[in-house]
Design a protein around this motif. Structure first.
Motif, PDB file in Angstrom:
ATOM      1  N   ALA A   1      -3.988  -4.031  -2.512  1.00  0.00           N
ATOM      2  CA  ALA A   1      -3.416  -2.685  -2.421  1.00  0.00           C
ATOM      3  C   ALA A   1      -3.606  -1.936  -3.737  1.00  0.00           C
ATOM      4  O   ALA A   1      -3.884  -0.733  -3.736  1.00  0.00           O
ATOM      5  N   PHE A   2      -3.484  -2.637  -4.843  1.00  0.00           N
ATOM      6  CA  PHE A   2      -3.705  -2.008  -6.154  1.00  0.00           C
ATOM      7  C   PHE A   2      -5.189  -1.752  -6.397  1.00  0.00           C
ATOM      8  O   PHE A   2      -5.572  -0.674  -6.843  1.00  0.00           O
TER       9      PHE A   2
ATOM     10  N   ARG B   1      -6.704   1.298  -4.157  1.00  0.00           N
ATOM     11  CA  ARG B   1      -6.023   2.581  -4.059  1.00  0.00           C
ATOM     12  C   ARG B   1      -7.024   3.661  -3.730  1.00  0.00           C
ATOM     13  O   ARG B   1      -8.132   3.690  -4.267  1.00  0.00           O
ATOM     14  N   THR B   2      -6.632   4.577  -2.849  1.00  0.00           N
ATOM     15  CA  THR B   2      -7.550   5.632  -2.421  1.00  0.00           C
ATOM     16  C   THR B   2      -7.713   6.689  -3.504  1.00  0.00           C
ATOM     17  O   THR B   2      -6.893   6.787  -4.418  1.00  0.00           O
TER      18      THR B   2
ATOM     19  N   ARG C   1       0.816  -1.223   0.000  1.00  0.00           N
ATOM     20  CA  ARG C   1       0.000   0.000   0.000  1.00  0.00           C
ATOM     21  C   ARG C   1       0.846   1.267   0.000  1.00  0.00           C
ATOM     22  O   ARG C   1       0.563   2.215  -0.741  1.00  0.00           O
TER      23      ARG C   1
ATOM     24  N   VAL D   1       2.287   1.706  -3.478  1.00  0.00           N
ATOM     25  CA  VAL D   1       1.253   2.017  -4.466  1.00  0.00           C
ATOM     26  C   VAL D   1       0.748   3.448  -4.316  1.00  0.00           C
ATOM     27  O   VAL D   1       0.597   4.168  -5.294  1.00  0.00           O
ATOM     28  N   GLU D   2       0.491   3.865  -3.080  1.00  0.00           N
ATOM     29  CA  GLU D   2      -0.131   5.175  -2.868  1.00  0.00           C
ATOM     30  C   GLU D   2       0.861   6.325  -2.728  1.00  0.00           C
ATOM     31  O   GLU D   2       0.503   7.472  -2.944  1.00  0.00           O
ATOM     32  N   LYS D   3       2.066   6.029  -2.323  1.00  0.00           N
ATOM     33  CA  LYS D   3       3.105   7.066  -2.191  1.00  0.00           C
ATOM     34  C   LYS D   3       2.651   8.233  -1.317  1.00  0.00           C
ATOM     35  O   LYS D   3       2.853   9.392  -1.655  1.00  0.00           O
ATOM     36  N   ARG D   4       2.000   7.887  -0.183  1.00  0.00           N
ATOM     37  CA  ARG D   4       1.601   8.899   0.789  1.00  0.00           C
ATOM     38  C   ARG D   4       2.319   8.600   2.103  1.00  0.00           C
ATOM     39  O   ARG D   4       2.695   7.459   2.363  1.00  0.00           O
TER      40      ARG D   4
ATOM     41  N   HIS E   1      -5.371   8.297  -6.328  1.00  0.00           N
ATOM     42  CA  HIS E   1      -4.251   7.427  -6.633  1.00  0.00           C
ATOM     43  C   HIS E   1      -4.691   6.263  -7.499  1.00  0.00           C
ATOM     44  O   HIS E   1      -3.899   5.393  -7.806  1.00  0.00           O
ATOM     45  N   ALA E   2      -5.955   6.228  -7.873  1.00  0.00           N
ATOM     46  CA  ALA E   2      -6.452   5.184  -8.758  1.00  0.00           C
ATOM     47  C   ALA E   2      -6.168   5.565 -10.204  1.00  0.00           C
ATOM     48  O   ALA E   2      -5.914   6.721 -10.518  1.00  0.00           O
ATOM     49  N   ARG E   3      -6.236   4.574 -11.062  1.00  0.00           N
ATOM     50  CA  ARG E   3      -6.020   4.856 -12.485  1.00  0.00           C
ATOM     51  C   ARG E   3      -7.093   5.764 -13.030  1.00  0.00           C
ATOM     52  O   ARG E   3      -8.228   5.686 -12.727  1.00  0.00           O
TER      53      ARG E   3
END
Length: 171
Positions: A161-162, A165-166, A111, A114-117, A169-171
């Motif tokens: 996690a993909f 995504r919050t 997570r 993936v989210e980079k937060r 951060h989703a596609r």
């Protein structure tokens, strides 16, 4: 934890009959319900006890850092992880919460990447430092231990996690 320990008591009193009835049996229609029941079934008091602390630790981390995603992540891990074991697992009866534990582990690791937060990244780093050696549990090793549950649980956690995504951060 209450459900796991209540089931453990009933299972103990019945000579662990629930494992044969509700455990996951790969590629068997009768064992398909084990996808749902496998996480609450254990082979002994020691087995249930060994899973208790990791469930509390990873479950708490998930609840604190990803409260809104916890239920969805758990559903994906149990469903996809269990399906992986059902499709590709050895012919044994698979039981135990370790697939869920490894799934939460994979989710918490992935997570942050993936989210980079900040908060998910801090959790990822903390989990990697404290529990990174768990990754070796996804490989075949100890007899009688379902490494398949570990592997497919962890893989399902990464996928969760993909998938979860919050916003932003989703596609």
């Amino acid at each position: 934890m209450v459900v796991i320990w209540a089931v453990e008591v009933v299972n103990l009193l019945t000579g662990y009959a629930l494992n044969g009835l509700l455990g996951l049996r790969p590629r068997s229609l009768g064992g398909l319900d084990g996808i749902l029941f496998m996480p609450v079934l254990h082979g002994s008091l020691g087995h249930a006890a060994a899973n208790t602390l990791p469930l509390i630790v990873f479950g708490s981390l998930l609840a604190v850092s990803a409260r809104k995603l916890a239920l969805g992540a758990t559903a994906i891990i149990v469903g996809l992880g269990g399906l992986g074991v059902w499709l590709f697992g050895s012919s044994a009866v698979h039981i135990g919460a370790s697939g869920l534990i490894f799934g939460w582990f994979g989710f918490l690791l992935a997570r942050g990447i993936v989210e980079k937060r900040l908060v998910p990244l801090l959790v990822t780093v903390g989990v990697a430092l404290a529990y990174g050696a768990m990754i070796w549990g996804v490989l075949p090793g100890q007899s009688g231990v379902s490494w398949e549950s570990h592997f497919f649980g962890a893989a399902a956690g990464v996928l969760a996690a993909f998938f979860l995504r919050t916003e932003g951060h989703a596609r």
